[in-house]
Design a protein around this motif. Structure first.
Motif, PDB file in Angstrom:
ATOM      1  N   GLU A 146       0.825  -1.216   0.000  1.00  0.00           N
ATOM      2  CA  GLU A 146       0.000   0.000   0.000  1.00  0.00           C
ATOM      3  C   GLU A 146       0.858   1.265   0.000  1.00  0.00           C
ATOM      4  OE1 GLU A 146      -3.076   0.126   3.005  1.00  0.00           O
ATOM      5  OE2 GLU A 146      -3.481  -2.029   2.756  1.00  0.00           O
ATOM      6  N   ASN A 147       2.138   1.104   0.334  1.00  0.00           N
ATOM      7  CA  ASN A 147       3.085   2.227   0.305  1.00  0.00           C
ATOM      8  C   ASN A 147       2.575   3.414   1.139  1.00  0.00           C
ATOM      9  OD1 ASN A 147       5.554   3.304  -0.439  1.00  0.00           O
ATOM     10  ND2 ASN A 147       4.735   4.292  -2.277  1.00  0.00           N
ATOM     11  N   ILE A 148       2.177   3.113   2.376  1.00  0.00           N
ATOM     12  CA  ILE A 148       1.599   4.120   3.277  1.00  0.00           C
ATOM     13  C   ILE A 148       2.696   5.084   3.743  1.00  0.00           C
ATOM     14  CG2 ILE A 148       0.363   4.445   5.461  1.00  0.00           C
ATOM     15  CD1 ILE A 148      -0.451   1.422   5.193  1.00  0.00           C
ATOM     16  N   PRO A 149       2.423   6.396   3.734  1.00  0.00           N
ATOM     17  CA  PRO A 149       3.415   7.340   4.278  1.00  0.00           C
ATOM     18  C   PRO A 149       3.644   7.064   5.770  1.00  0.00           C
ATOM     19  CG  PRO A 149       1.717   8.502   3.040  1.00  0.00           C
ATOM     20  CD  PRO A 149       1.234   7.090   3.188  1.00  0.00           C
ATOM     21  N   VAL A 150       4.906   7.081   6.198  1.00  0.00           N
ATOM     22  CA  VAL A 150       5.245   6.911   7.611  1.00  0.00           C
ATOM     23  C   VAL A 150       5.447   8.305   8.200  1.00  0.00           C
ATOM     24  CG1 VAL A 150       6.898   5.960   9.263  1.00  0.00           C
ATOM     25  CG2 VAL A 150       6.295   4.654   7.206  1.00  0.00           C
ATOM     26  N   GLU A 151       4.541   8.698   9.079  1.00  0.00           N
ATOM     27  CA  GLU A 151       4.576  10.053   9.652  1.00  0.00           C
ATOM     28  C   GLU A 151       5.280  10.046  11.001  1.00  0.00           C
ATOM     29  OE1 GLU A 151       0.637  11.538   9.926  1.00  0.00           O
ATOM     30  OE2 GLU A 151       0.346  11.690   7.751  1.00  0.00           O
ATOM     31  N   VAL A 152       6.107  11.056  11.216  1.00  0.00           N
ATOM     32  CA  VAL A 152       6.802  11.227  12.489  1.00  0.00           C
ATOM     33  C   VAL A 152       6.341  12.548  13.093  1.00  0.00           C
ATOM     34  CG1 VAL A 152       9.024  11.418  13.650  1.00  0.00           C
ATOM     35  CG2 VAL A 152       8.811   9.992  11.598  1.00  0.00           C
ATOM     36  N   ARG A 153       5.746  12.475  14.286  1.00  0.00           N
ATOM     37  CA  ARG A 153       5.294  13.697  14.961  1.00  0.00           C
ATOM     38  C   ARG A 153       5.831  13.712  16.383  1.00  0.00           C
ATOM     39  NH1 ARG A 153      -0.822  13.891  15.128  1.00  0.00           N
ATOM     40  NH2 ARG A 153      -0.451  15.988  15.937  1.00  0.00           N
ATOM     41  N   GLU A 154       6.233  14.890  16.841  1.00  0.00           N
ATOM     42  CA  GLU A 154       6.698  15.045  18.216  1.00  0.00           C
ATOM     43  C   GLU A 154       5.605  15.748  19.003  1.00  0.00           C
ATOM     44  OE1 GLU A 154      10.224  17.393  20.373  1.00  0.00           O
ATOM     45  OE2 GLU A 154      10.920  15.977  18.836  1.00  0.00           O
ATOM     46  N   MET A 155       5.307  15.192  20.185  1.00  0.00           N
ATOM     47  CA  MET A 155       4.245  15.779  21.025  1.00  0.00           C
ATOM     48  C   MET A 155       4.490  15.411  22.469  1.00  0.00           C
ATOM     49  SD  MET A 155       1.104  13.215  19.914  1.00  0.00           S
ATOM     50  CE  MET A 155       1.408  13.345  18.158  1.00  0.00           C
ATOM     51  N   ASP A 156       3.706  15.991  23.388  1.00  0.00           N
ATOM     52  CA  ASP A 156       3.889  15.621  24.790  1.00  0.00           C
ATOM     53  C   ASP A 156       3.297  14.231  25.015  1.00  0.00           C
ATOM     54  OD1 ASP A 156       1.111  15.841  26.337  1.00  0.00           O
ATOM     55  OD2 ASP A 156       1.199  17.463  24.865  1.00  0.00           O
ATOM     56  N   TYR A 157       3.800  13.579  26.055  1.00  0.00           N
ATOM     57  CA  TYR A 157       3.487  12.171  26.309  1.00  0.00           C
ATOM     58  C   TYR A 157       1.980  11.922  26.427  1.00  0.00           C
ATOM     59  CZ  TYR A 157       3.340   7.660  28.716  1.00  0.00           C
ATOM     60  OH  TYR A 157       3.063   6.373  29.069  1.00  0.00           O
ATOM     61  N   GLN A 158       1.286  12.748  27.213  1.00  0.00           N
ATOM     62  CA  GLN A 158      -0.141  12.517  27.431  1.00  0.00           C
ATOM     63  C   GLN A 158      -0.947  12.651  26.143  1.00  0.00           C
ATOM     64  OE1 GLN A 158      -1.681  11.286  29.914  1.00  0.00           O
ATOM     65  NE2 GLN A 158       0.125  11.170  31.227  1.00  0.00           N
ATOM     66  N   THR A 159      -0.592  13.640  25.314  1.00  0.00           N
ATOM     67  CA  THR A 159      -1.292  13.805  24.035  1.00  0.00           C
ATOM     68  C   THR A 159      -1.083  12.570  23.170  1.00  0.00           C
ATOM     69  OG1 THR A 159      -0.973  16.193  24.137  1.00  0.00           O
ATOM     70  CG2 THR A 159      -1.519  15.270  21.980  1.00  0.00           C
ATOM     71  N   ALA A 160       0.144  12.058  23.186  1.00  0.00           N
ATOM     72  CA  ALA A 160       0.460  10.865  22.395  1.00  0.00           C
ATOM     73  C   ALA A 160      -0.374   9.670  22.853  1.00  0.00           C
ATOM     74  CB  ALA A 160       1.950  10.551  22.511  1.00  0.00           C
ATOM     75  N   ILE A 161      -0.464   9.479  24.172  1.00  0.00           N
ATOM     76  CA  ILE A 161      -1.241   8.351  24.703  1.00  0.00           C
ATOM     77  C   ILE A 161      -2.714   8.511  24.346  1.00  0.00           C
ATOM     78  CG2 ILE A 161      -1.993   7.197  26.830  1.00  0.00           C
ATOM     79  CD1 ILE A 161       0.890   6.576  25.993  1.00  0.00           C
ATOM     80  N   ARG A 162      -3.224   9.747  24.476  1.00  0.00           N
ATOM     81  CA  ARG A 162      -4.637   9.973  24.143  1.00  0.00           C
ATOM     82  C   ARG A 162      -4.910   9.755  22.669  1.00  0.00           C
ATOM     83  NH1 ARG A 162      -4.347  14.274  27.986  1.00  0.00           N
ATOM     84  NH2 ARG A 162      -4.023  15.801  26.326  1.00  0.00           N
ATOM     85  N   SER A 163      -3.875   9.913  21.821  1.00  0.00           N
ATOM     86  CA  SER A 163      -4.068   9.715  20.381  1.00  0.00           C
ATOM     87  C   SER A 163      -4.140   8.238  20.012  1.00  0.00           C
ATOM     88  CB  SER A 163      -2.922  10.373  19.600  1.00  0.00           C
ATOM     89  OG  SER A 163      -1.735   9.599  19.688  1.00  0.00           O
ATOM     90  N   GLY A 164      -3.924   7.367  21.007  1.00  0.00           N
ATOM     91  CA  GLY A 164      -3.996   5.933  20.746  1.00  0.00           C
ATOM     92  C   GLY A 164      -2.653   5.300  20.450  1.00  0.00           C
ATOM     93  N   ALA A 165      -1.563   6.047  20.626  1.00  0.00           N
ATOM     94  CA  ALA A 165      -0.233   5.496  20.368  1.00  0.00           C
ATOM     95  C   ALA A 165       0.080   4.415  21.394  1.00  0.00           C
ATOM     96  CB  ALA A 165       0.816   6.599  20.421  1.00  0.00           C
TER      97      ALA A 165
END
Length: 869
Positions: free
Chosen positions: A617-636
């Motif tokens: 599918e050649n999906i783009p691999v996105e790299v984002r920097e954020m605070d830990y809690q925001t990352a956890i809430r995003s489902g990471a």
């Protein structure tokens, strides 16, 4: 008013939602933001950082029903569970919270309204306590709510003042009690059902209290306790979500709840611990010998021990998991997903512990016999420790067995041995800690740290800021010398997060340094380990740092593929899959994950196909920097064993995969090329391992297999589809030939036996002995077994001369072995033959290095037989 636990939970959540609170789903039992806790043990734990002011939420009012696990501390101890009416390991805590919004008046009014109007507990049965100096709370209960002074108890700091630690947010509390009537005594009559904490102060290091600018509310009401009150049960264990588990214990043991105190305790333990095991393992906590896993192993083994007291001697806990899931899946649907995993994990642990008990029992019997033979009334402390440490034998079970045999345990000696072990562990820890060279900490202290720029650059111009040779800082390194280079900025990735360190070259006008590994021994210091292959290197040199691009790209393919594999495993096997370790190298990746059984070929193919489909599918691999809690809430997905800072990197491949990760990755999944699983194996209880390759190494693997298949087709003169059949035919032929060889060996032994075996009468006993050429130990044992059964006065000594050494076997008739033991005789002859041996009293095996001493060994046996009466 009788309500089910599920109804109470929903009434509570719905009531506070209508009061403007946001319903917050229960956090996992493993704390996501507090490394100081083994488990979430209170409803406020998931909100701790909000109370501390280091985290903001999009709401100021919250309500939750939080899963909790508590095994030690002021209010609970594992060993109390079962013996009291209210202690649990696993429990649910109902709570409403205010973060700088409402305070005492609203908190008290909400609580009173819910208890009296929703749960309909008669007001005349309710009492409250307040902190003795909290006039505000007293006035609200007395004037606003209308409680008379005699039903408001003023208590001291120990009962009605709460704080998070020695310093930080704290404040008075108020508790609501229900009078259960004259049929109960003490705490059981006036039962505390709800604790309201008013966080209004901050305590500094001197102990001084200062008002908080925005006070908070934290309340907690145990679901099991309030259910017991509303359902009219004597203890928490008879409520609707626990009593059926006691019924399970009754069914598997044949005992009845209420028949005696000892039985009741055991049935309560089994019921409580089944809940704890189901929820904890479902949340990814696997039984082990350390940390959280050790607690879960203790809980499981404690339940088994109490089952053993009820006469249950087979694995049984895994059979109760289904019942826990059926009872609790409505509020916690994730239990259904992990049901089979939890059952398999529990069963495996049960079987291992049963084997431990079986193996340990023989050692325990020897300890008891020795104590009795020596006239001791106790088992020595070092022996208790050996049973506990070597065999994993529970001390309390050993104490019971010893008591039955009229013995006690030397617990003081046992504690001394335990302390010695702790000291050994401390010394080991200190030795391990000292492995970091002092020079690295010195570099950090003087600011000689590196900036990693390798996410965006594979080569760059920079400066040498330090050189390390051995344990020392040096100003120069010459050709042929090995050492470490520290750069001001570096494109080299230091080993971390499972990813290996980069290799490459560092060049100057005068020299060339080959980087063989890159490490980060202490935070901020990145060292490039390797060798000066040309010229010299000096501190302050301008250099050109160049990463081995092809190797790094291989590593990047494997790292992104690891994330895709993790997501595929969770998709195919279930959400219970958790990462348990990984290695991302250039030629392969290794991924350890929680799962209770081997993967089938169909599952492996499905996982491999799913990963390759995402690559195509050649999906783009996105790299984002954020605070830990925001990352956890995003489902990471976060790995609990990893330590994360305030800011984290989130690596996403569309909606398929999202993980916290500091490693290097490809730009699109198509850059991986091809993914191929090489092996799937077990690395321990409940942990599986997949090794896989990507890109050119996966292609090379496929090419090598094609060449092997081609060579096999030529050698076996078969087509590709006929290969398996041809191999099976060859295996069958070899099996038949092995049988023929075995038959011929037996015939040879038989013919030798008539020539070799000598029989002599010694003191009324028959000694049969002989020396065979090149006989196997198994053949000697079989022959000795046959001869020793001819009568009750047989002693057999057989030797196999293999040229450089001898194998020996001694057999003794069963009855005779009570007075002359084969395992003692084998040691006596072993000394003469230059060896030793061991085994059972009736059959033992040994060896030696001197074949010329066989006759001397026979003489020792004869002398021993002559001493027998």
């Amino acid at each position: 008013m009788s309500l089910s636990a599920h109804e109470i939970r929903e009434l509570f959540l719905d009531f506070f939602e209508r009061k403007g609170h946001t319903r917050v789903k229960s956090a996992p039992l493993v704390p996501e933001t507090d490394p100081t806790l083994l488990f979430v043990n209170a409803g406020m734990v998931p909100f701790k950082n909000v109370f501390l002011g280091v985290e903001r939420r999009p709401y100021t009012r919250a309500v939750s029903c939080q899963k909790c696990l508590r095994v030690s501390g002021k209010h609970n101890d594992l060993e109390q569970v079962g013996y009291t009416s209210r202690h649990h390991t696993f429990f649910e805590m109902l709570g409403n919270f205010s973060f700088g919004d409402y305070f005492k008046e609203e908190a008290i009014e909400f609580a009173w309204e819910f208890v009296t109007e929703v749960l309909k507990i008669p007001k005349e049965r309710l009492y409250v306590s307040v902190y003795r100096e909290d006039e505000e709370a007293y006035r609200i209960w007395n004037e606003r709510i209308g409680l008379p002074p005699e039903r408001i108890w003023r208590l001291g700091e120990e009962d009605n003042f709460w704080q998070m630690g020695d310093t930080g947010p704290c404040g008075p509390s108020s508790e609501i009690y229900v009078d259960r009537g004259e049929g109960f005594e003490g705490d059981e009559r006036f039962l505390e059902i709800w604790n309201l904490v008013f966080m209004q102060y901050n305590r500094d290091e001197s102990g001084r209290l200062a008002p908080l600018p925005k006070p908070n509310i934290d309340t907690g009401m145990g679901l099991e306790r309030i259910a017991s009150v509303l359902q009219g049960t004597e203890t928490n264990f008879e409520i609707d979500v626990i009593r059926p588990l006691i019924g399970f214990g009754e069914e598997v043991s044949g005992k009845s709840y209420g028949e005696d105190r000892e039985t009741d305790v055991a049935l309560r333990v089994i019921a409580d611990h089944l809940r704890a095991l189901t929820f904890a393992i479902s949340d990814g906590v696997l039984p082990s010998n350390e940390g959280r896993g050790y607690v879960i192993r203790r809980i499981l083994r404690r339940a088994l021990r109490f089952g053993y007291r009820l006469g249950i001697e087979e694995p049984f806990l895994h059979k109760g998991i289904d019942l826990v899931v059926e009872i609790m899946k409505e509020p916690y649907p994730e239990l259904e997903i992990s049901r089979e995993f939890v059952k398999g994990m529990v069963r495996g642990e049960e079987e291992r512990f049963m084997r431990t008990l079986k193996e340990g029992m023989s050692a325990v019997e020897e300890m008891i016999m020795e104590a009795k033979e020596k006239g001791r009334k106790f088992i020595r402390g070092e022996e208790v420790f050996k049973a506990y440490d070597t065999y994993g034998f529970p001390v309390d079970l050993l104490e019971e067995i010893a008591k039955e045999r009229g013995l006690s345990l030397d617990m003081e000696g046992f504690r001394e041995e335990m302390e010695k072990q702790r000291e050994r562990a401390r010394q080991h820890f200190q030795i391990e800690a000292k492995k970091v060279k002092p020079v690295y900490n010195h570099l950090k202290d003087i600011g000689k740290t590196s900036e990693f720029l390798g996410y965006d650059h594979l080569d760059l111009e920079t400066e040498t800021i330090a050189l390390v040779k051995g344990d020392d800082l040096v100003s120069e390194m010459r050709e042929g010398e090995e050492g470490e280079v520290v750069l001001k900025e570096t494109p080299f990735y230091p080993e971390g997060g499972g990813q290996v360190g980069d290799t490459g070259f560092i060049e100057t006008d005068r020299g060339l340094f080959r980087v063989e590994d890159t490490q980060r021994p202490v935070e901020g210091v990145i060292v490039h380990k390797g060798k000066v292959v040309k010229g010299t290197f000096k501190v302050g040199d301008r250099v050109f740092a160049r990463v081995d691009r092809e190797r790094r790209e291989d590593i990047m393919r494997n790292h992104t593929a690891t994330h895709l594999l993790h997501a595929a495993l969770r998709s195919v096997l279930g959400e219970h899959v958790r990462q348990a370790g990984s290695l991302v190298a250039d030629r392969y990746l290794r991924f350890d994950f929680t799962h209770y059984e081997a993967l089938t070929e169909d599952q492996i193919r499905e996982i491999e196909d799913l990963v390759n489909s995402k690559i195509r599918e050649n999906i783009p691999v996105e790299v984002r920097e954020m605070d830990y809690q925001t990352a956890i809430r995003s489902g990471a997905v976060a790995i609990f064993e990893e330590k994360y800072g305030e800011r984290v990197r989130v690596i996403s491949a569309g909606d398929f995969s999202r993980e916290l990760c500091g490693g290097t990755h490809v730009s699109r999944t198509g850059d991986i090329g091809y993914f191929r699983i090489v092996s799937e194996t077990s690395v321990g209880a409940g942990v599986r391992r997949i090794v896989a390759r990507t890109g050119r190494w996966a292609v090379r693997d496929a090419q090598e297999e094609r060449e092997i298949i081609r060579d096999l087709m030529t050698a076996l003169q078969a087509k590709k589809k006929e290969l398996i059949g041809k191999v099976e035919d060859l295996k069958e032929e070899l099996k038949e030939k092995d049988k023929e060889i075995e038959r011929l060996r037996k015939e040879l032994m038989k013919s030798q036996m008539e020539r070799v075996i000598r029989e002599e009468e010694v003191n009324g006993y028959r000694l049969s002995w002989g020396v065979f050429k090149e006989a196997t130990a198994e053949e000697l044992r079989d022959l000795a077994d046959t001869i020793r059964h001819r009568s009750d006065r047989e002693v057999v000594f057989l030797v196999s001369d293999t040229g450089k050494k001898v194998l020996t076997v001694i057999g003794v008739s069963k009855d005779l072995s009570r007075i002359v033991r084969a395992n003692e005789l084998i040691k006596d002859v072993g000394k003469v033959l230059g060896g030793g041996g061991g085994g059972r009293p009736d059959l033992a095996q040994g060896g030696g290095s001197d074949p010329t001493k066989v006759e001397e060994a026979v003489k020792i046996l004869k002398d021993r037989l002559r001493t027998l009466s």
